[in-house]
Design an enzyme around this catalytic site. Structure first.
Site, PDB file in Angstrom:
ATOM      1  N   GLU A   1      -6.639   4.194   8.189  1.00 18.67           N
ATOM      2  CA  GLU A   1      -6.525   5.643   7.966  1.00 18.67           C
ATOM      3  C   GLU A   1      -7.828   6.198   7.404  1.00 18.67           C
ATOM      4  O   GLU A   1      -8.219   7.335   7.708  1.00 18.67           O
ATOM      5  CB  GLU A   1      -5.322   5.942   7.059  1.00 18.67           C
ATOM      6  CG  GLU A   1      -4.015   5.740   7.819  1.00 18.67           C
ATOM      7  CD  GLU A   1      -2.839   5.290   6.978  1.00 18.67           C
ATOM      8  OE1 GLU A   1      -2.886   5.387   5.738  1.00 18.67           O
ATOM      9  OE2 GLU A   1      -1.856   4.797   7.575  1.00 18.67           O
TER      10      GLU A   1
ATOM     11  N   GLY B   1       2.873  -1.353   4.285  1.00 21.69           N
ATOM     12  CA  GLY B   1       2.862   0.061   3.961  1.00 21.69           C
ATOM     13  C   GLY B   1       4.268   0.557   3.681  1.00 21.69           C
ATOM     14  O   GLY B   1       4.796   0.422   2.568  1.00 21.69           O
ATOM     15  N   GLY B   2       4.906   1.115   4.698  1.00 19.76           N
ATOM     16  CA  GLY B   2       6.201   1.778   4.532  1.00 19.76           C
ATOM     17  C   GLY B   2       7.246   0.934   3.819  1.00 19.76           C
ATOM     18  O   GLY B   2       7.975   1.438   2.954  1.00 19.76           O
TER      19      GLY B   2
ATOM     20  N   ASN C   1       0.871  -1.184   0.000  1.00 22.11           N
ATOM     21  CA  ASN C   1       0.000   0.000   0.000  1.00 22.11           C
ATOM     22  C   ASN C   1       0.901   1.224   0.000  1.00 22.11           C
ATOM     23  O   ASN C   1       1.548   1.521   1.002  1.00 22.11           O
ATOM     24  CB  ASN C   1      -0.878  -0.037   1.264  1.00 22.11           C
ATOM     25  CG  ASN C   1      -1.676   1.245   1.448  1.00 22.11           C
ATOM     26  OD1 ASN C   1      -1.789   2.047   0.530  1.00 22.11           O
ATOM     27  ND2 ASN C   1      -2.229   1.424   2.643  1.00 22.11           N
ATOM     28  N   TRP C   2       0.952   1.893  -1.141  1.00 22.65           N
ATOM     29  CA  TRP C   2       1.894   3.020  -1.285  1.00 22.65           C
ATOM     30  C   TRP C   2       1.331   4.312  -0.697  1.00 22.65           C
ATOM     31  O   TRP C   2       2.019   5.347  -0.719  1.00 22.65           O
ATOM     32  CB  TRP C   2       2.262   3.208  -2.758  1.00 22.65           C
ATOM     33  CG  TRP C   2       3.050   2.057  -3.337  1.00 22.65           C
ATOM     34  CD1 TRP C   2       3.525   0.956  -2.644  1.00 22.65           C
ATOM     35  CD2 TRP C   2       3.469   1.872  -4.693  1.00 22.65           C
ATOM     36  NE1 TRP C   2       4.199   0.111  -3.498  1.00 22.65           N
ATOM     37  CE2 TRP C   2       4.179   0.647  -4.760  1.00 22.65           C
ATOM     38  CE3 TRP C   2       3.306   2.614  -5.867  1.00 22.65           C
ATOM     39  CZ2 TRP C   2       4.735   0.155  -5.950  1.00 22.65           C
ATOM     40  CZ3 TRP C   2       3.857   2.127  -7.059  1.00 22.65           C
ATOM     41  CH2 TRP C   2       4.565   0.925  -7.091  1.00 22.65           C
ATOM     42  N   LYS C   3       0.124   4.271  -0.213  1.00 17.10           N
ATOM     43  CA  LYS C   3      -0.498   5.446   0.423  1.00 17.10           C
ATOM     44  C   LYS C   3      -0.311   6.698  -0.463  1.00 17.10           C
ATOM     45  O   LYS C   3      -0.319   6.612  -1.676  1.00 17.10           O
ATOM     46  CB  LYS C   3       0.051   5.641   1.832  1.00 17.10           C
ATOM     47  CG  LYS C   3      -0.049   4.370   2.681  1.00 17.10           C
ATOM     48  CD  LYS C   3       0.169   4.619   4.134  1.00 17.10           C
ATOM     49  CE  LYS C   3       0.193   3.293   4.876  1.00 17.10           C
ATOM     50  NZ  LYS C   3       0.177   3.437   6.317  1.00 17.10           N
TER      51      LYS C   3
ATOM     52  N   GLY D   1       2.493   1.876  10.842  1.00 16.71           N
ATOM     53  CA  GLY D   1       3.404   2.996  10.711  1.00 16.71           C
ATOM     54  C   GLY D   1       4.102   3.385  12.003  1.00 16.71           C
ATOM     55  O   GLY D   1       4.708   4.449  12.095  1.00 16.71           O
TER      56      GLY D   1
ATOM     57  N   GLU E   1      -5.160  -5.562  10.638  1.00 17.39           N
ATOM     58  CA  GLU E   1      -4.176  -4.505  10.838  1.00 17.39           C
ATOM     59  C   GLU E   1      -4.464  -3.781  12.148  1.00 17.39           C
ATOM     60  O   GLU E   1      -5.279  -2.844  12.178  1.00 17.39           O
ATOM     61  CB  GLU E   1      -4.243  -3.495   9.690  1.00 17.39           C
ATOM     62  CG  GLU E   1      -3.899  -4.081   8.341  1.00 17.39           C
ATOM     63  CD  GLU E   1      -3.335  -3.034   7.413  1.00 17.39           C
ATOM     64  OE1 GLU E   1      -2.208  -3.215   6.947  1.00 17.39           O
ATOM     65  OE2 GLU E   1      -3.998  -2.008   7.179  1.00 17.39           O
TER      66      GLU E   1
ATOM     67  N   SER F   1       3.555  -2.471  10.342  1.00 19.12           N
ATOM     68  CA  SER F   1       5.012  -2.413  10.502  1.00 19.12           C
ATOM     69  C   SER F   1       5.705  -3.708  10.072  1.00 19.12           C
ATOM     70  O   SER F   1       6.663  -4.141  10.723  1.00 19.12           O
ATOM     71  CB  SER F   1       5.382  -2.023  11.934  1.00 19.12           C
ATOM     72  OG  SER F   1       4.934  -0.706  12.213  1.00 19.12           O
TER      73      SER F   1
ATOM     74  N   HIS G   1      -9.384   0.681   5.250  1.00 18.24           N
ATOM     75  CA  HIS G   1      -8.069   0.887   5.862  1.00 18.24           C
ATOM     76  C   HIS G   1      -8.229   1.769   7.102  1.00 18.24           C
ATOM     77  O   HIS G   1      -9.064   2.674   7.133  1.00 18.24           O
ATOM     78  CB  HIS G   1      -7.112   1.543   4.852  1.00 18.24           C
ATOM     79  CG  HIS G   1      -5.695   1.553   5.340  1.00 18.24           C
ATOM     80  ND1 HIS G   1      -5.239   2.507   6.223  1.00 18.24           N
ATOM     81  CD2 HIS G   1      -4.663   0.713   5.104  1.00 18.24           C
ATOM     82  CE1 HIS G   1      -3.958   2.241   6.496  1.00 18.24           C
ATOM     83  NE2 HIS G   1      -3.587   1.171   5.828  1.00 18.24           N
TER      84      HIS G   1
HETATM   85  C1  PEP Z   1      -0.671  -0.146   6.018  1.00 13.97           C
HETATM   86  O1  PEP Z   1      -0.659   0.984   5.557  1.00 13.97           O
HETATM   87  O2  PEP Z   1      -1.608  -0.894   5.747  1.00 13.97           O
HETATM   88  C2  PEP Z   1       0.434  -0.562   6.864  1.00 13.97           C
HETATM   89  C3  PEP Z   1       0.371  -1.738   7.404  1.00 13.97           C
HETATM   90  O3  PEP Z   1       1.483   0.333   7.021  1.00 13.97           O
HETATM   91  P1  PEP Z   1       2.932   0.013   7.668  1.00 13.97           P
HETATM   92  O4  PEP Z   1       3.403  -1.281   7.060  1.00 13.97           O
HETATM   93  O5  PEP Z   1       3.768   1.172   7.314  1.00 13.97           O
HETATM   94  O6  PEP Z   1       2.713  -0.149   9.147  1.00 13.97           O
END
Ligand code: PEP
Length: 267
Positions: A102, A239-240, A15-17, A178, A172, A218, A100
């Site tokens: 967010e 994500g990151g 997920n490149w957000k 994050g 999640e 994470s 998600h």
């Molecule tokens: C996400 O955005 O779904 C996520 C899990 O982010 P991260 O891996 O950065 O925690």
């Protein structure tokens, strides 16, 4: 890692957000397309809307699936700023992330809206990654499983067992996204079992046994293998660590069924 049924193929999604212009995203996608051997693993990337066309072009001929991060529940009309399922499908999107954390916690999407989005995705013939997860306060109050069960029942309430084949659930925990904090394998394992139990109660044991349940929060190259080693963890939503080719390739390679193509120096 998926071993419950043959139908549970390991599924790793990035997920490149809200990162990368269309040019930058296309460069990353091209790098992944060249260097990532998906092997027996299903791999998806979800760039921002503005980069979908460029990433679709860059991934042409690759097995990497194009995903989107969000969608409108509406089909068309006066919905300023929104993007419909048909618009995504026309660009080659096959999977849409809905719910998600967010979207839920920053943009105020409630269970009812998430359910409408999920139904729109399925009605359009697309697949969904349905994100569920508790906040830290909810976990500390002992309510984690109840919160996740509520989110699942709300979103999947009208789904048949056949609909469920187009749904992946991503557990999640909000406190792990994050933040650098990852759920322990035992916690992830327990919640994934709970997810499957809720789904079994709604659509039957067979549908639940075939449901792919990802973990997200994470995930990094150094913890992916441990998470994927759990028989309950069928994949990862990243994500990151999906923002650099090197780390995302290493995460995909953590699944024993996907060999590294090369040593992936740099990005
Ligand atoms: C996400 O955005 O779904 C996520 C899990 O982010 P991260 O891996 O950065 O925690």
């Amino acid at each position: 890692m998926s071993n419950g049924t043959d139908s549970r193929k390991t599924f790793i999604a990035g997920n490149w957000k809200m990162h990368y212009t269309h040019t930058e995203a296309a460069a990353l996608a091209a790098r992944l397309g060249e260097r990532l051997d998906t092997g027996g693993v299903r791999v998806m990337v979800a760039p921002p809307f503005t980069a979908l066309q460029a990433v679709a072009d860059a991934l042409r001929g690759s097995a990497i699936v194009l995903g989107a991060q969000n969608v409108s529940p509406e089909a068309s009309g006066a919905h300023t700023g929104e993007v419909s399922c048909a618009m995504l499908a026309a660009l080659g999107v096959r999977v849409v992330i809905v719910g998600h954390s967010e979207r839920r916690h920053v943009y105020g999407e409630d269970d009812a809206l998430v359910a409408r989005k999920l139904q729109a995705v399925l009605a359009a013939g697309l697949e969904a990654v349905l994100c569920v997860g508790e906040t830290l306060a909810e976990r500390e109050a002992g309510a984690a499983e109840a919160v996740v069960a509520r989110q699942l029942r709300a979103a999947l309430g009208t789904c048949s067992a056949a609909d469920l084949r187009a749904v992946t659930v991503a557990y999640e925990p909000v406190w792990a996204i994050g933040t650098g904090r990852t759920a322990s394998v035992a916690d992830a394992d327990a919640m994934h079992r709970a997810v499957r139990a809720v789904v079994a109660g709604m659509t039957g044991a067979a549908a639940a046994a075939g449901l792919v349940v990802q973990y997200g929060g994470s995930v990094k190259p150094d913890n992916a293998a441990e998470l994927l080693a759990s028989p309950e963890v069928d994949g990862l939503l990243v994500g990151g660590a999906s923002l650099q080719a090197d780390s995302f390739i290493r995460i995909v390679a953590s699944s024993a069924s996907s060999p590294l193509v090369d040593s992936c120096p740099g990005n």
